[in-house]
Design a protein around this motif. Structure first.
Motif, PDB file in Angstrom:
ATOM      1  N   TYR A  32      -2.579   8.314  14.394  1.00 57.03           N
ATOM      2  CA  TYR A  32      -2.197   7.258  13.054  1.00 57.03           C
ATOM      3  C   TYR A  32      -1.667   6.115  12.843  1.00 57.03           C
ATOM      4  O   TYR A  32      -2.135   5.099  12.564  1.00 57.03           O
ATOM      5  CB  TYR A  32      -0.739   8.587  12.277  1.00 57.03           C
ATOM      6  CG  TYR A  32       0.100   7.376  11.980  1.00 57.03           C
ATOM      7  CD1 TYR A  32       0.155   6.519  10.652  1.00 57.03           C
ATOM      8  CD2 TYR A  32       1.448   6.611  12.370  1.00 57.03           C
ATOM      9  CE1 TYR A  32       0.794   6.315  10.090  1.00 57.03           C
ATOM     10  CE2 TYR A  32       2.200   6.093  11.435  1.00 57.03           C
ATOM     11  CZ  TYR A  32       1.917   5.598  10.935  1.00 57.03           C
ATOM     12  OH  TYR A  32       3.032   4.463   9.488  1.00 57.03           O
TER      13      TYR A  32
ATOM     14  N   GLU B  48      -4.525   8.346   3.839  1.00 49.29           N
ATOM     15  CA  GLU B  48      -4.668   9.351   5.421  1.00 49.29           C
ATOM     16  C   GLU B  48      -5.122  10.674   5.434  1.00 49.29           C
ATOM     17  O   GLU B  48      -4.427  10.991   6.112  1.00 49.29           O
ATOM     18  CB  GLU B  48      -3.460   7.813   5.834  1.00 49.29           C
ATOM     19  CG  GLU B  48      -3.211   6.447   5.540  1.00 49.29           C
ATOM     20  CD  GLU B  48      -2.549   6.005   6.332  1.00 49.29           C
ATOM     21  OE1 GLU B  48      -1.453   6.986   7.427  1.00 49.29           O
ATOM     22  OE2 GLU B  48      -2.509   5.603   6.742  1.00 49.29           O
TER      23      GLU B  48
ATOM     24  N   HIS C  46       8.946   6.302   9.734  1.00 46.82           N
ATOM     25  CA  HIS C  46       8.663   5.360  10.421  1.00 46.82           C
ATOM     26  C   HIS C  46       8.832   4.342  10.947  1.00 46.82           C
ATOM     27  O   HIS C  46       8.761   3.308  12.117  1.00 46.82           O
ATOM     28  CB  HIS C  46       7.554   4.704   9.397  1.00 46.82           C
ATOM     29  CG  HIS C  46       6.338   6.075   9.085  1.00 46.82           C
ATOM     30  ND1 HIS C  46       5.569   6.510   9.485  1.00 46.82           N
ATOM     31  CD2 HIS C  46       5.903   6.509   7.983  1.00 46.82           C
ATOM     32  CE1 HIS C  46       4.831   7.482   8.684  1.00 46.82           C
ATOM     33  NE2 HIS C  46       5.642   7.819   7.619  1.00 46.82           N
TER      34      HIS C  46
ATOM     35  N   ARG D 218       0.781  -1.491  -0.017  1.00 45.06           N
ATOM     36  CA  ARG D 218       0.194   0.282  -0.268  1.00 45.06           C
ATOM     37  C   ARG D 218       1.064   1.517   0.203  1.00 45.06           C
ATOM     38  O   ARG D 218       2.132   1.341   0.595  1.00 45.06           O
ATOM     39  CB  ARG D 218      -0.950  -0.263   0.849  1.00 45.06           C
ATOM     40  CG  ARG D 218      -0.739   0.186   2.500  1.00 45.06           C
ATOM     41  CD  ARG D 218       0.928   0.334   3.226  1.00 45.06           C
ATOM     42  NE  ARG D 218       0.651   0.193   4.582  1.00 45.06           N
ATOM     43  CZ  ARG D 218       1.678   0.975   5.029  1.00 45.06           C
ATOM     44  NH1 ARG D 218       1.994   1.713   4.381  1.00 45.06           N
ATOM     45  NH2 ARG D 218       1.344   0.704   6.381  1.00 45.06           N
TER      46      ARG D 218
ATOM     47  N   ARG E 102       8.189   1.808   3.185  1.00 44.68           N
ATOM     48  CA  ARG E 102       8.007   3.067   3.716  1.00 44.68           C
ATOM     49  C   ARG E 102       9.021   4.024   4.197  1.00 44.68           C
ATOM     50  O   ARG E 102      10.224   3.238   4.282  1.00 44.68           O
ATOM     51  CB  ARG E 102       6.583   3.600   4.649  1.00 44.68           C
ATOM     52  CG  ARG E 102       7.408   2.361   5.700  1.00 44.68           C
ATOM     53  CD  ARG E 102       6.437   2.733   6.895  1.00 44.68           C
ATOM     54  NE  ARG E 102       6.302   2.548   8.295  1.00 44.68           N
ATOM     55  CZ  ARG E 102       5.332   1.763   9.133  1.00 44.68           C
ATOM     56  NH1 ARG E 102       4.288   2.025   9.031  1.00 44.68           N
ATOM     57  NH2 ARG E 102       5.346   0.519   9.845  1.00 44.68           N
TER      58      ARG E 102
ATOM     59  N   CYS F 270      -3.895   2.801  10.918  1.00 45.73           N
ATOM     60  CA  CYS F 270      -2.512   2.311  10.114  1.00 45.73           C
ATOM     61  C   CYS F 270      -2.601   0.577  10.315  1.00 45.73           C
ATOM     62  O   CYS F 270      -2.644   0.016   9.041  1.00 45.73           O
ATOM     63  CB  CYS F 270      -1.362   2.689  10.108  1.00 45.73           C
ATOM     64  SG  CYS F 270      -0.227   2.263   9.090  1.00 45.73           S
TER      65      CYS F 270
ATOM     66  N   ALA G 142       0.327   4.853   1.330  1.00 48.73           N
ATOM     67  CA  ALA G 142      -0.484   5.366   2.075  1.00 48.73           C
ATOM     68  C   ALA G 142       0.109   7.293   2.413  1.00 48.73           C
ATOM     69  O   ALA G 142      -0.074   7.771   3.532  1.00 48.73           O
ATOM     70  CB  ALA G 142      -0.685   5.118   3.718  1.00 48.73           C
ATOM     71  N   PRO G 143      -0.479   7.770   1.781  1.00 51.56           N
ATOM     72  CA  PRO G 143      -0.353   9.657   1.720  1.00 51.56           C
ATOM     73  C   PRO G 143      -0.996   9.847   2.412  1.00 51.56           C
ATOM     74  O   PRO G 143      -2.087   9.327   2.490  1.00 51.56           O
ATOM     75  CB  PRO G 143       0.139  10.070   0.302  1.00 51.56           C
ATOM     76  CG  PRO G 143      -1.176   9.300  -0.736  1.00 51.56           C
ATOM     77  CD  PRO G 143      -1.163   8.149  -0.054  1.00 51.56           C
ATOM     78  N   SER G 144      -0.806  11.454   3.123  1.00 50.87           N
ATOM     79  CA  SER G 144      -1.638  12.444   4.496  1.00 50.87           C
ATOM     80  C   SER G 144      -1.341  13.198   3.400  1.00 50.87           C
ATOM     81  O   SER G 144      -0.663  14.015   2.912  1.00 50.87           O
ATOM     82  CB  SER G 144      -0.932  12.457   5.436  1.00 50.87           C
ATOM     83  OG  SER G 144      -1.040  11.413   5.843  1.00 50.87           O
TER      84      SER G 144
HETATM   85  N1  GLU Z   1       0.429   8.564   6.018  1.00 52.29           N
HETATM   86  C1  GLU Z   1       1.936   8.111   6.336  1.00 52.29           C
HETATM   87  C2  GLU Z   1       2.631   9.513   5.665  1.00 52.29           C
HETATM   88  O1  GLU Z   1       2.147   9.570   4.747  1.00 52.29           O
HETATM   89  C3  GLU Z   1       1.617   6.484   5.779  1.00 52.29           C
HETATM   90  C4  GLU Z   1       2.938   6.365   6.595  1.00 52.29           C
HETATM   91  C5  GLU Z   1       3.000   4.559   6.330  1.00 52.29           C
HETATM   92  O2  GLU Z   1       2.909   4.670   5.696  1.00 52.29           O
HETATM   93  O3  GLU Z   1       2.900   3.911   7.259  1.00 52.29           O
HETATM   94  O4  GLU Z   1       3.555   9.851   6.169  1.00 52.29           O
END
Ligand code: GLU
Length: 484
Positions: free
Chosen positions: A194, A41, A216, A5, A212, A198, A7-9
């Motif tokens: 978050y 996200e 993280h 996946r 990622r 997640c 998963a951008p904010s």
């Molecule tokens: N929404 C998080 C971000 O943009 C995603 C982090 C992830 O990939 O778990 O940094």
């Protein structure tokens, strides 16, 4: 089934570092024949904006990073926006189930109490870990506070052991969980955190691999303990090196534009950008210029570096130039025309499509970005006045005058000069004067363009209208041969 996946904010325009994460996920998914999911996200309702989600989609589309499931093309694990999942009560349900199983608890500590704890830890020189006061509350206490609507959060009850997980890039990574606070799953405004969203979503969306950024890594143990609590195997993790500026600090606007779409607007080709981003942190086996298919087949997580990757705009420009050079005349025309300024479109309006195609092609070796075209075409858009002003800054020796005069007589004899015919003229002059190439081409270039450099001269002269060159040469004669 391998499922990844991205998963951008949507809290800002899509950053170079974030698209590199998307790109590595896409490449890995293609390499292993897995699926790539786009999950938005957007639980931070105040900072998330639809225009940023649009910018994410634009950036992905520009680099042709297709996804198999997304908010726009949902699969069977939707919804694909966390705000919609939140509205469906998915996170609330999992929070309550964790409370029921005593893996999570309500915390009624006020901000002041928590601040005091934090200050005390600081005074003692210890890393702050929440005291766990509310974990020890009686059932009655909890019910009374809930009935009174005392503001509260929900915290996960951390186990105290050491957790080790195998990172596919970095090898085993260990955390002493006793040093990590009972972290918050649901905040006092009832929004889920978050880490909680997640882990719940990675589980429900059957994610098998999480690729990622290394920023993280510290979240990973929190997400793994949640998987353990749900009784579900955690995905495999791979943490990519950060993208740095030339001074080795995290890439920011101080170093270069950071939004992907800015690079599109500055005239970078998507294939060049794809190629450049693919080697930001990954070392290909033998060469750096690679077609997308070559990247996909050669890619391996083991060859991803553990140390930061420097984003070097000069190298990106060089690579972009290599890709521009690969375009055919027709492809170049179609690619460059949209970036030509209105002013240049007007100045060049007397050229037809076939002349414009040749015109662009004649300067292609000097293009680093597509927008460079706007300065490179100036030699074709010179007015008589500009020509004359610029010409006045050059002086011509007797030998130069002889060469240019010879050129004028041979050139005027041609009806519609072609590049080959003009090359023949140069060969004749070289032969007659016995001068070196530079001593012939330079004065002719100056006399015809009033500029010391530019496209291949015979191409240039065959693209320009013969009458225009003759007008200029008449001016040259007037200014330089008045004593002849
Ligand atoms: N929404 C998080 C971000 O943009 C995603 C982090 C992830 O990939 O778990 O940094």
């Amino acid at each position: 089934m391998i499922r990844l996946r991205f998963a951008p904010s949507p809290t800002g325009n899509l950053h170079i570092g974030t698209i590199r994460t998307a790109l590595f996920n896409w490449i890995y998914a293609k390499h292993v024949g897995g699926k790539l999911i786009l999950r938005i996200e957007d639980t931070d309702l105040a900072r998330s904006k639809p225009e940023y989600e649009d910018n994410i989609n634009e950036g992905l589309a520009w680099l042709r990073l297709t996804t198999d499931e997304s908010p726009e093309h949902p699969g069977e694990f939707g919804p694909y926006r966390q705000s919609e999942r939140m509205a469906e009560g998915i996170y609330d349900r999992y929070a309550l189930s964790l409370i029921k199983e005593k893996r999570a608890y309500y915390c009624f500590c006020s901000n002041e109490t928590l601040e005091a704890e934090r200050e005390q830890a600081e005074k003692e020189g210890k890393a702050y870990v929440y005291s766990g006061t509310c974990k020890r509350l009686s059932e009655d206490d909890i019910n009374r506070q809930l009935a009174n609507q005392t503001p509260h959060t929900i915290r996960f009850s951390m186990p105290g052991h050491t957790l080790t997980f195998p990172d596919l890039i970095r090898g085993d990574i260990s955390f002493d969980l006793s040093l990590i606070s009972d972290f918050i799953l649901v905040k006092s405004d009832k929004s889920p955190s978050y880490n909680f969203c997640c882990a719940v979503d990675d589980m429900l969306m059957r994610i098998s691999h999480v690729i990622r950024g290394e920023d993280h890594i510290s979240n990973t143990p929190r997400q793994i303990v949640l998987f353990d609590a749900f009784g579900y195997p955690a995905p495999q993790y791979a943490h990519l090196p950060m993208i740095l500026g030339p001074d080795r600090s995290k890439l920011s606007k101080r170093h270069a534009a950071t939004a992907v779409t800015d690079y599109r607007d500055m005239g970078f080709l998507s294939d060049a950008m794809f190629n450049y981003l693919s080697i930001l942190g990954w070392t290909p086996p033998d060469k750096e210029i690679l077609e997308t298919e070559e990247v996909v087949s050669a890619f391996s997580l083991e060859k991803v570096s553990k140390s930061g990757a420097i984003f070097d705009v000069q190298k990106l420009k060089w690579m972009n130039g290599q890709y521009i050079r690969k375009l055919s005349p027709d492809q170049l025309y179609a690619t460059v025309l949209p970036v030509l300024t209105t002013e240049n479109v007007q100045k060049l309006s007397h050229f037809n499509i076939s002349e414009m195609t040749r015109l662009f092609f004649s300067v292609k070796d000097n293009l680093e970005t597509l927008t460079d075209i706007n300065t490179l075409v100036s030699v074709y858009a010179l007015s008589s006045k500009e020509y004359e002003t610029s010409l006045a800054t050059y002086t011509f020796s007797d030998s130069d005058k002889e060469v240019v005069s010879l050129f004028i007589s041979l050139f005027s004899a041609l009806e519609t000069p072609t590049s080959d015919q003009i090359d023949t003229i140069f060969a004749t002059i070289l032969d007659q004067t016995k001068l070196g190439k530079g001593k012939v081409l330079k004065p002719v270039r100056l006399a015809c363009t009033a500029t010391g450099s530019g496209p291949h001269l015979s191409d240039y002269l065959s693209i320009m209208a013969k009458s225009e060159i003759e007008n200029r040469l008449a001016i040259w004669q007037k200014n330089n041969l008045n004593n002849v």
